[in-house]
Design a protein around this motif. Structure first.
Motif, PDB file in Angstrom:
ATOM      1  N   GLY A  64       0.709  -1.288  -0.118  1.00  0.00           N
ATOM      2  CA  GLY A  64      -0.102  -0.041   0.115  1.00  0.00           C
ATOM      3  C   GLY A  64       0.820   1.302   0.049  1.00  0.00           C
ATOM      4  N   PHE A  65       2.278   0.860   0.232  1.00  0.00           N
ATOM      5  CA  PHE A  65       2.730   2.372   0.306  1.00  0.00           C
ATOM      6  C   PHE A  65       3.297   2.915  -1.112  1.00  0.00           C
ATOM      7  CE2 PHE A  65       4.934   0.631   4.476  1.00  0.00           C
ATOM      8  CZ  PHE A  65       3.650   1.043   5.069  1.00  0.00           C
ATOM      9  N   GLY A  66       2.855   1.955  -2.245  1.00  0.00           N
ATOM     10  CA  GLY A  66       3.304   2.584  -3.744  1.00  0.00           C
ATOM     11  C   GLY A  66       4.837   2.393  -3.994  1.00  0.00           C
ATOM     12  N   LYS A  67       5.006   1.250  -4.989  1.00  0.00           N
ATOM     13  CA  LYS A  67       6.133   0.845  -5.693  1.00  0.00           C
ATOM     14  C   LYS A  67       7.256   0.263  -4.565  1.00  0.00           C
ATOM     15  CE  LYS A  67       5.942   4.338  -9.299  1.00  0.00           C
ATOM     16  NZ  LYS A  67       6.395   5.526 -10.138  1.00  0.00           N
ATOM     17  N   PRO A  68       6.693  -0.570  -3.573  1.00  0.00           N
ATOM     18  CA  PRO A  68       7.808  -0.836  -2.443  1.00  0.00           C
ATOM     19  C   PRO A  68       8.735  -1.461  -2.940  1.00  0.00           C
ATOM     20  CG  PRO A  68       5.642  -2.190  -2.505  1.00  0.00           C
ATOM     21  CD  PRO A  68       5.105  -1.147  -3.353  1.00  0.00           C
ATOM     22  N   LEU A  69       8.646  -2.359  -4.181  1.00  0.00           N
ATOM     23  CA  LEU A  69       9.670  -3.222  -4.755  1.00  0.00           C
ATOM     24  C   LEU A  69      10.834  -2.325  -5.253  1.00  0.00           C
ATOM     25  CD1 LEU A  69      10.931  -5.925  -5.538  1.00  0.00           C
ATOM     26  CD2 LEU A  69       9.325  -5.695  -7.553  1.00  0.00           C
ATOM     27  N   ALA A  77      15.010  -4.687 -14.173  1.00  0.00           N
ATOM     28  CA  ALA A  77      15.228  -3.317 -14.351  1.00  0.00           C
ATOM     29  C   ALA A  77      16.545  -3.030 -15.169  1.00  0.00           C
ATOM     30  CB  ALA A  77      15.308  -2.530 -13.058  1.00  0.00           C
ATOM     31  N   ILE A  78      17.465  -4.030 -15.255  1.00  0.00           N
ATOM     32  CA  ILE A  78      18.774  -3.710 -15.774  1.00  0.00           C
ATOM     33  C   ILE A  78      18.729  -3.773 -16.981  1.00  0.00           C
ATOM     34  CG2 ILE A  78      19.441  -6.198 -16.092  1.00  0.00           C
ATOM     35  CD1 ILE A  78      22.258  -5.445 -14.907  1.00  0.00           C
ATOM     36  N   VAL A  79      17.637  -4.149 -17.782  1.00  0.00           N
ATOM     37  CA  VAL A  79      17.492  -4.192 -19.353  1.00  0.00           C
ATOM     38  C   VAL A  79      16.517  -2.997 -19.732  1.00  0.00           C
ATOM     39  CG1 VAL A  79      17.966  -6.493 -19.596  1.00  0.00           C
ATOM     40  CG2 VAL A  79      15.521  -5.728 -19.248  1.00  0.00           C
ATOM     41  N   LYS A  80      15.870  -2.272 -18.886  1.00  0.00           N
ATOM     42  CA  LYS A  80      15.348  -0.911 -19.069  1.00  0.00           C
ATOM     43  C   LYS A  80      15.987   0.151 -19.165  1.00  0.00           C
ATOM     44  CE  LYS A  80      11.207  -2.963 -16.502  1.00  0.00           C
ATOM     45  NZ  LYS A  80      10.201  -2.698 -15.365  1.00  0.00           N
ATOM     46  N   SER A  81      15.572   1.444 -19.790  1.00  0.00           N
ATOM     47  CA  SER A  81      16.401   2.461 -19.848  1.00  0.00           C
ATOM     48  C   SER A  81      16.408   3.450 -18.917  1.00  0.00           C
ATOM     49  CB  SER A  81      15.806   3.109 -21.077  1.00  0.00           C
ATOM     50  OG  SER A  81      14.248   3.533 -20.478  1.00  0.00           O
ATOM     51  N   GLU A  82      15.756   3.126 -17.693  1.00  0.00           N
ATOM     52  CA  GLU A  82      15.967   3.740 -16.513  1.00  0.00           C
ATOM     53  C   GLU A  82      17.069   3.638 -15.746  1.00  0.00           C
ATOM     54  OE1 GLU A  82      13.450   1.295 -13.076  1.00  0.00           O
ATOM     55  OE2 GLU A  82      12.422   2.484 -14.336  1.00  0.00           O
ATOM     56  N   ILE A  83      17.448   4.620 -15.087  1.00  0.00           N
ATOM     57  CA  ILE A  83      18.933   4.744 -14.235  1.00  0.00           C
ATOM     58  C   ILE A  83      18.898   3.407 -13.095  1.00  0.00           C
ATOM     59  CG2 ILE A  83      20.531   5.892 -12.586  1.00  0.00           C
ATOM     60  CD1 ILE A  83      19.425   8.253 -13.885  1.00  0.00           C
ATOM     61  N   TYR A  84      19.613   2.592 -13.193  1.00  0.00           N
ATOM     62  CA  TYR A  84      19.787   1.316 -12.331  1.00  0.00           C
ATOM     63  C   TYR A  84      21.380   0.847 -12.105  1.00  0.00           C
ATOM     64  CZ  TYR A  84      18.546  -3.298 -10.325  1.00  0.00           C
ATOM     65  OH  TYR A  84      18.538  -4.360  -9.290  1.00  0.00           O
ATOM     66  N   VAL A  85      21.915   0.386 -12.903  1.00  0.00           N
ATOM     67  CA  VAL A  85      23.217   0.167 -12.978  1.00  0.00           C
ATOM     68  C   VAL A  85      23.990   1.189 -12.687  1.00  0.00           C
ATOM     69  CG1 VAL A  85      25.234  -0.921 -13.948  1.00  0.00           C
ATOM     70  CG2 VAL A  85      23.210  -2.215 -14.087  1.00  0.00           C
ATOM     71  N   SER A  86      23.791   2.206 -13.200  1.00  0.00           N
ATOM     72  CA  SER A  86      24.305   3.667 -13.014  1.00  0.00           C
ATOM     73  C   SER A  86      24.189   4.171 -11.807  1.00  0.00           C
ATOM     74  CB  SER A  86      23.667   4.660 -14.168  1.00  0.00           C
ATOM     75  OG  SER A  86      23.822   4.252 -15.442  1.00  0.00           O
ATOM     76  N   ALA A  87      23.257   3.952 -11.050  1.00  0.00           N
ATOM     77  CA  ALA A  87      23.115   4.305  -9.688  1.00  0.00           C
ATOM     78  C   ALA A  87      24.019   3.851  -8.828  1.00  0.00           C
ATOM     79  CB  ALA A  87      21.603   4.147  -9.158  1.00  0.00           C
ATOM     80  N   ALA A  88      24.291   2.369  -9.039  1.00  0.00           N
ATOM     81  CA  ALA A  88      25.304   1.763  -8.419  1.00  0.00           C
ATOM     82  C   ALA A  88      26.705   1.976  -8.728  1.00  0.00           C
ATOM     83  CB  ALA A  88      25.055   0.118  -8.479  1.00  0.00           C
ATOM     84  N   PHE A  89      26.702   2.313  -9.792  1.00  0.00           N
ATOM     85  CA  PHE A  89      28.185   2.789 -10.295  1.00  0.00           C
ATOM     86  C   PHE A  89      28.706   4.194  -9.742  1.00  0.00           C
ATOM     87  CE2 PHE A  89      31.032   5.236 -13.160  1.00  0.00           C
ATOM     88  CZ  PHE A  89      31.913   4.206 -13.345  1.00  0.00           C
ATOM     89  N   GLY A  92      15.249   8.990  -8.303  1.00  0.00           N
ATOM     90  CA  GLY A  92      14.903  10.040  -9.299  1.00  0.00           C
ATOM     91  C   GLY A  92      14.376   9.285 -10.592  1.00  0.00           C
ATOM     92  N   ALA A  93      14.973   7.938 -10.916  1.00  0.00           N
ATOM     93  CA  ALA A  93      14.550   7.412 -11.977  1.00  0.00           C
ATOM     94  C   ALA A  93      13.029   6.539 -11.414  1.00  0.00           C
ATOM     95  CB  ALA A  93      15.418   5.938 -12.297  1.00  0.00           C
ATOM     96  N   ILE A  94      12.893   6.177 -10.219  1.00  0.00           N
ATOM     97  CA  ILE A  94      11.508   5.671  -9.878  1.00  0.00           C
ATOM     98  C   ILE A  94      10.658   6.723  -9.955  1.00  0.00           C
ATOM     99  CG2 ILE A  94      10.080   4.645  -7.878  1.00  0.00           C
ATOM    100  CD1 ILE A  94      13.214   3.205  -7.291  1.00  0.00           C
ATOM    101  N   GLN A  95      10.699   7.715  -9.193  1.00  0.00           N
ATOM    102  CA  GLN A  95       9.694   8.705  -9.014  1.00  0.00           C
ATOM    103  C   GLN A  95       9.497   9.781 -10.522  1.00  0.00           C
ATOM    104  OE1 GLN A  95       8.144   8.814  -6.264  1.00  0.00           O
ATOM    105  NE2 GLN A  95       6.816  10.477  -6.939  1.00  0.00           N
TER     106      GLN A  95
END
Length: 202
Positions: A83-88, A141-153, A186-189
């Motif tokens: 119910g919190f929205g996008k918890p995963l 998420a790793i194959v999507k265009s949004e920032i994911y691996v870049s955040a870890a980097f 920022g990628a999520i929101q």
């Protein structure tokens, strides 16, 4: 102490994300345990195997107890968390922030180079989530265009840079983790992305 705290945070929040996947697929409790544990310890296991150091959860079973505790809690409260929205995705964001720094810090602690440390930070922060998604049959998420691996980097790179400049400890860890969280958040929101590859026109 710093490494241990970051390790527990990473394991805990990634375990939450694994349990959320199990809850969405209405799996039984053993599946909750499996996905929570796989996601929680997956990245750290890869890191320790590559660094040729004792695997952290074999050395200390407390990490497995964290996964079990998360599984039990999510079995009863997953519907509330949803119910919190996008918890995963937010759990992933916290996990990436903690584990990108943890992986880099542990690599530096055993004497590896800056480049290896950044690579270990990225691997630690992303591998558990990749395993979770592949086994669950979910788009990663790793194959999507949004920032994911870049955040870890960014998180791992910032920590290594600060450590190289002599700014270590909690200050460097907090700054690096905050940067990774802001980028992933920022990628999520807001759907933040980096420019993708575009083939030059012939």
């Amino acid at each position: 102490m710093l490494l241990q705290v970051l390790d527990y945070i990473g394991v805990g929040v990634f375990a939450v994300s694994g349990a959320i996947v199990a809850s969405r697929k209405q799996m039984d409790f053993i599946a909750f345990l499996f996905f929570a544990t796989l996601t929680g310890i997956g990245g750290g296991t890869l890191r320790d195997l590559l660094l040729d150091v004792p695997v952290f959860w074999v050395h200390s079973n407390a990490y497995l107890f964290v996964c079990v505790a998360v599984s039990v809690a999510m079995w009863f409260f997953a519907h509330i968390v949803e119910g919190f929205g996008k918890p995963l995705r937010w759990a992933d964001a916290v996990g990436i922030s903690a584990y990108s720094v943890m992986g880099a810090a542990k690599s530096l602690s055993v004497g590896d180079t800056a480049l290896v440390a950044v690579s270990m930070g990225v691997a630690t922060a992303t591998f558990g989530g990749i395993l979770r998604d592949v086994i669950a049959g979910e788009p990663s998420a790793i194959v999507k265009s949004e920032i994911y691996v870049s955040a870890a980097f960014a998180g791992a790179g910032t920590y290594v840079l600060l450590a190289t400049l002599g700014i270590g400890g909690w200050g460097a860890a907090a700054a690096a983790a905050a940067l990774a969280f802001v980028l992933r958040g920022g990628a999520i929101q807001f759907g933040w992305t980096l420019p993708g590859y575009s083939s030059p026109k012939s």
